[in-house]
Design a protein around this motif. Structure first.
Motif, PDB file in Angstrom:
ATOM      1  N   GLU A 163       8.951  17.050  44.426  1.00 21.68           N
ATOM      2  CA  GLU A 163      10.157  17.282  44.315  1.00 21.68           C
ATOM      3  C   GLU A 163      10.738  16.948  43.098  1.00 21.68           C
ATOM      4  N   TRP A 164       9.219  16.836  42.104  1.00 17.52           N
ATOM      5  CA  TRP A 164       9.478  17.271  40.531  1.00 17.52           C
ATOM      6  C   TRP A 164       9.557  18.708  40.370  1.00 17.52           C
ATOM      7  N   ALA A 165       8.798  18.940  40.753  1.00 18.27           N
ATOM      8  CA  ALA A 165       8.295  20.872  40.750  1.00 18.27           C
ATOM      9  C   ALA A 165       9.656  21.670  41.149  1.00 18.27           C
ATOM     10  N   ALA A 166      10.171  21.246  42.125  1.00 16.58           N
ATOM     11  CA  ALA A 166      11.006  22.441  43.016  1.00 16.58           C
ATOM     12  C   ALA A 166      12.092  22.605  41.693  1.00 16.58           C
ATOM     13  N   PRO A 167      13.274  21.304  40.858  1.00 17.90           N
ATOM     14  CA  PRO A 167      13.504  21.946  40.161  1.00 17.90           C
ATOM     15  C   PRO A 167      13.560  23.260  39.565  1.00 17.90           C
ATOM     16  N   ILE A 168      12.389  23.123  38.766  1.00 24.14           N
ATOM     17  CA  ILE A 168      12.238  24.388  37.621  1.00 24.14           C
ATOM     18  C   ILE A 168      11.769  25.704  37.939  1.00 24.14           C
ATOM     19  N   LEU A 169      11.528  26.155  39.659  1.00 25.75           N
ATOM     20  CA  LEU A 169      12.120  26.914  40.158  1.00 25.75           C
ATOM     21  C   LEU A 169      13.192  27.196  40.030  1.00 25.75           C
TER      22      LEU A 169
ATOM     23  N   ALA B 180       4.869  26.000  39.748  1.00 30.34           N
ATOM     24  CA  ALA B 180       5.351  25.514  39.683  1.00 30.34           C
ATOM     25  C   ALA B 180       5.727  25.914  41.515  1.00 30.34           C
ATOM     26  N   GLY B 181       6.911  27.245  41.493  1.00 35.67           N
ATOM     27  CA  GLY B 181       7.227  27.382  42.458  1.00 35.67           C
ATOM     28  C   GLY B 181       6.381  28.117  43.682  1.00 35.67           C
TER      29      GLY B 181
ATOM     30  N   GLU C 103       9.189  33.061  48.797  1.00 34.29           N
ATOM     31  CA  GLU C 103       9.484  34.191  48.425  1.00 34.29           C
ATOM     32  C   GLU C 103      10.591  34.098  46.819  1.00 34.29           C
ATOM     33  N   GLN C 104      11.271  32.872  46.862  1.00 35.28           N
ATOM     34  CA  GLN C 104      11.682  32.945  45.232  1.00 35.28           C
ATOM     35  C   GLN C 104      10.695  33.548  44.020  1.00 35.28           C
ATOM     36  N   VAL C 105       9.427  33.097  44.215  1.00 37.33           N
ATOM     37  CA  VAL C 105       8.408  33.070  43.114  1.00 37.33           C
ATOM     38  C   VAL C 105       8.268  34.799  43.046  1.00 37.33           C
ATOM     39  N   LEU C 106       8.221  35.410  44.303  1.00 41.15           N
ATOM     40  CA  LEU C 106       8.658  36.846  44.690  1.00 41.15           C
ATOM     41  C   LEU C 106       9.879  37.456  43.537  1.00 41.15           C
TER      42      LEU C 106
END
Length: 726
Positions: free
Chosen positions: A394-400, A412-413, A434-437
């Motif tokens: 929950e903390w990391a998701a908004p970073i991506l 983070a992603g 897939e979002q990281v890519l």
């Protein structure tokens, strides 16, 4: 159901004590043997000072021949020449064929394709005359050569080709050399003249200034600056000091740069650098210079940066907080960073409540900032260590999902994906990977994400054995800056001649446009200056003005930008030794890129030498093992031979786990063996994040990130797959 892939393996740690300074692996298969296809033509580039719109490859006949030897391309060039049409490609073919023949000493034969070429190819008329003079020389017709040089000086006195003619004529008449220095001070031939005159008489101020302003890459350059500042200080003008300061700064002599900048014109950048130079070298006076920036140029970006530096130098937390408050109030682009640093100072004052308010302010009002990303990632890691993966995610998701440019976003992603898999939420994990890519395709974590998705890109234990096909662009990219003549020379692979033009045309080297800086990087790569070439391209990401960022963001959408960052020098040597050592050639390329940026003559502070940064004592050990009696570490063949042997050795020590082999290449097997024996995790990704040496941790990610970039750029299947995903 997608399952998390475990790539950790049991390791038998070797007891060897060899060590190499880290390096980068080069990803290449049978590069020169591939059936390359040209990139799509994206249109004509804009002018020097305009916003870059396109970087396309012409997709023509002659440009793809640049990568071939003169013997390989001779038949194709002759066929194009024999078509007898009036096309640009035929003109290019005639010029390239003549150049090859001159280089082979076949002067008389070279004169035929050059006959009347200046009439058909006027953009290169001065260079054609120069080439004809070279053909005359090769044919032993010196009088005709002199006449051609004189014609260039008379008819094309403003063209950089005239500098070459003046240099050659000046060997018998020094007045021509005076003219070259006056008209073309930045031309490589003029610098050669200046060096020759400096060797004869080191007390010539004009000669010293020419070398100071234009000879930044000259051997012994800082000694020339030292002589100028010690013996001619009273005769130097502010503009001279500006050039001297820039020269010291580019050569990392920051204390002397600081002094020179204080005597240069007082611009925001110059005053800031005068302070920063003192700061970097621990010399007294940096605070006063930073204060001068704030006082004299209060609205400049340098003032905001100076305030941040002053805060870091402050004697008390209260003083630092006062500076951070100024930044937050007057410099919105740095406000989030200032508030985060302020919260840290408040923590030292036991003002936990106020510190928490500052951090919440960063998260709420500056959610897309790098500071917010840093905070979120710290919290996410803390929760993960405590075993609360749901809250960590929950903390990391908004970073991506934010617009943060922080490198933390890709990391983070990826971990959102890993944690989601452990929570049994495979679809959420797949979306994160897939979002990281999509958003950070150039990152190490994009490679790890692709592996988690099951793509055939290799993982820590399989990378070594891969031998992926590579397709290199057939044609060269269009340059964004420079004259038409320079661009034509570059397209034909006449890199030294194109570089000479660029030296004359590249006016503002201290504040280049995005187009100029990118072009300078491309030109440096063309002449084999890979270290500075890659730096010039990579440092474009640090541009801060909105206009520059807009240009940069457009640039990174073009394949030519990435291809410049990940070039292919020394293809044959890398391919050959990779095959003999049964190493993935892309991995070797990636390691060399990290180690030396493909510089054969580079030396580290501890003595590591050449492309793969081999330590002399390690080289001696390897040479004994492979019965190599004579070798030179600055010879690419020898260096890559020795370096690939050692990379194979580290792989053997760690059961072909490339992550550990690369770490060992950097830190030594003793260190890595200790880390493995004490590891508290069986997860390879966690192990990478826990590598105790920060340098080695970054090195492993950089090498494998380089490998991934070579794959995504030059492997047709992967390139297409990423394109479809995007």
């Amino acid at each position: 159901m997608m399952k998390e892939r475990k790539v950790w393996i049991s390791l038998a740690v070797g007891a060897g004590a060899l060590a190499l300074v880290s390096g980068v692996v080069l990803p290449i298969e049978k590069l020169l043997k591939q059936d390359a296809q040209p990139s799509a033509d994206l249109g004509a580039p804009e002018t020097v000072s305009s916003k870059p719109n396109t970087i396309g490859a012409p997709g023509k006949v002659v440009s793809p021949l640049v990568a071939q030897s003169a013997q390989q391309r001779a038949g194709t060039l002759e066929a194009v020449v024999n078509k007898r049409d009036a096309s640009l490609e035929r003109n290019r073919a005639r010029y390239m064929l003549a150049s090859d023949l001159v280089a082979q000493g076949q002067g008389e034969k070279a004169l035929e394709p050059l006959k009347n070429l200046e009439n058909d190819y006027p953009v290169l008329a001065p260079q054609i005359l120069l080439k004809r003079a070279q053909a005359y020389q090769a044919a032993g017709r010196q009088k005709d050569a002199i006449a051609a040089w004189q014609e260039i000086v008379k008819q094309h006195q403003g063209d950089p080709a005239a500098a070459e003619a003046l240099f050659l004529l000046g060997k018998n008449n020094p007045n021509y050399w005076d003219q070259a220095l006056t008209q073309f001070p930045a031309h490589p031939r003029s610098l050669e003249i200046a060096k020759l005159r400096f060797q004869k008489n080191q007390k010539q101020l004009p000669v010293l200034l020419t070398l100071a302003k234009y000879g930044v890459d000259t051997k012994g350059y800082t000694q020339i600056l030292d002589k100028l500042t010690s013996e001619f200080a009273s005769q130097l003008k502010p503009a001279d000091w500006d050039a001297i300061a820039f020269g010291y700064w580019e050569n990392l002599v920051y204390d002397k740069a600081a002094i020179a900048y204080s005597r240069a014109p007082q611009t925001p950048q110059n005053v800031y650098r005068s302070g920063r130079g003192l700061h970097l070298t621990g010399t007294a006076g940096s605070e006063a210079r930073y204060q001068q920036v704030v006082r004299q140029f209060p609205k400049s970006e340098e003032a905001g940066l100076a305030l941040m530096r002053l805060a870091s130098l402050a004697d008390t937390p209260q003083s630092a907080i006062a500076y951070y408050d100024q930044v937050a109030q007057h410099f919105p682009s740095r406000a989030a960073e200032a508030l985060l640093e302020k919260s840290k100072k408040l923590d030292t004052l036991n003002s936990a409540k106020t510190a928490a308010m500052m951090r919440q302010l960063v998260l709420s009002q500056y959610a897309d900032s790098n500071a917010a990303a840093e905070m979120r990632w710290t919290y996410a890691q803390d929760r993960a260590k405590a075993g609360d993966l749901k809250l960590a995610r929950e903390w990391a998701a908004p970073i991506l999902k934010s617009r943060s440019k922080s490198d933390i976003a890709a990391q983070a992603g990826f971990w959102v994906g890993k944690w989601s898999q452990r929570l049994g939420q495979d679809e959420v994990a797949k979306e994160a990977y897939e979002q990281v890519l999509k958003q950070h395709p150039e990152s190490y974590y994009a490679w790890r994400s692709a592996g988690m998705l099951g793509w055939n890109v290799g993982d820590f234990s399989t990378v070594r054995s891969l031998n992926p096909p590579v397709r290199k662009p057939a044609a060269r990219p269009e340059l964004l800056a420079g004259s038409d003549a320079m661009k034509e020379l570059y397209q034909m692979g006449q890199d030294r001649d194109a570089w000479a033009y660029w030296q004359v045309e590249f006016r503002d080297r201290t504040n280049p446009t995005v187009a100029e800086q990118f072009t300078d990087g491309i030109m440096r790569l063309g002449i084999g200056d890979n270290l500075d070439g890659i730096y010039m391209v990579s440092s474009l990401r640090d541009r801060e003005t909105p206009e520059d960022q807009e240009h940069y963001q457009h640039l990174v959408q073009q394949p030519a930008y990435w291809q410049a960052l990940y070039p292919f020098p020394f293809v044959e040597e890398i391919e050959s030794w990779s095959q003999q050592r049964q190493l993935n050639p892309m991995l070797v390329t990636a390691l060399i890129r990290q180690e030396s940026r493909f510089e054969p003559n580079i030396r580290s502070s501890v003595g590591a030498a050449g492309l793969m940064q081999v330590m002399p004592e390690t080289a001696s050990f390897i040479a004994t093992n492979i019965k190599l009696k004579e070798y030179k570490l600055d010879d690419p063949q020898d260096n890559i031979n020795l370096g690939t042997w050692y990379l194979d050795h580290t792989h053997q020590e760690y059961a072909n786990n490339s992550m550990l082999a690369i770490a060992s290449y950097n830190a030594g097997p003793g260190a890595v063996g200790g880390w493995v024996s004490k590891a508290k995790t069986q997860d390879a990704d966690e192990f990478v994040e826990q590598i105790p040496y920060q340098e080695t941790r970054g090195y492993v990610k950089s090498v494998l990130g380089n490998y991934w970039n070579y794959m995504r750029l030059y492997n047709p299947e992967l390139s297409q797959r990423l394109s479809q995903l995007s």
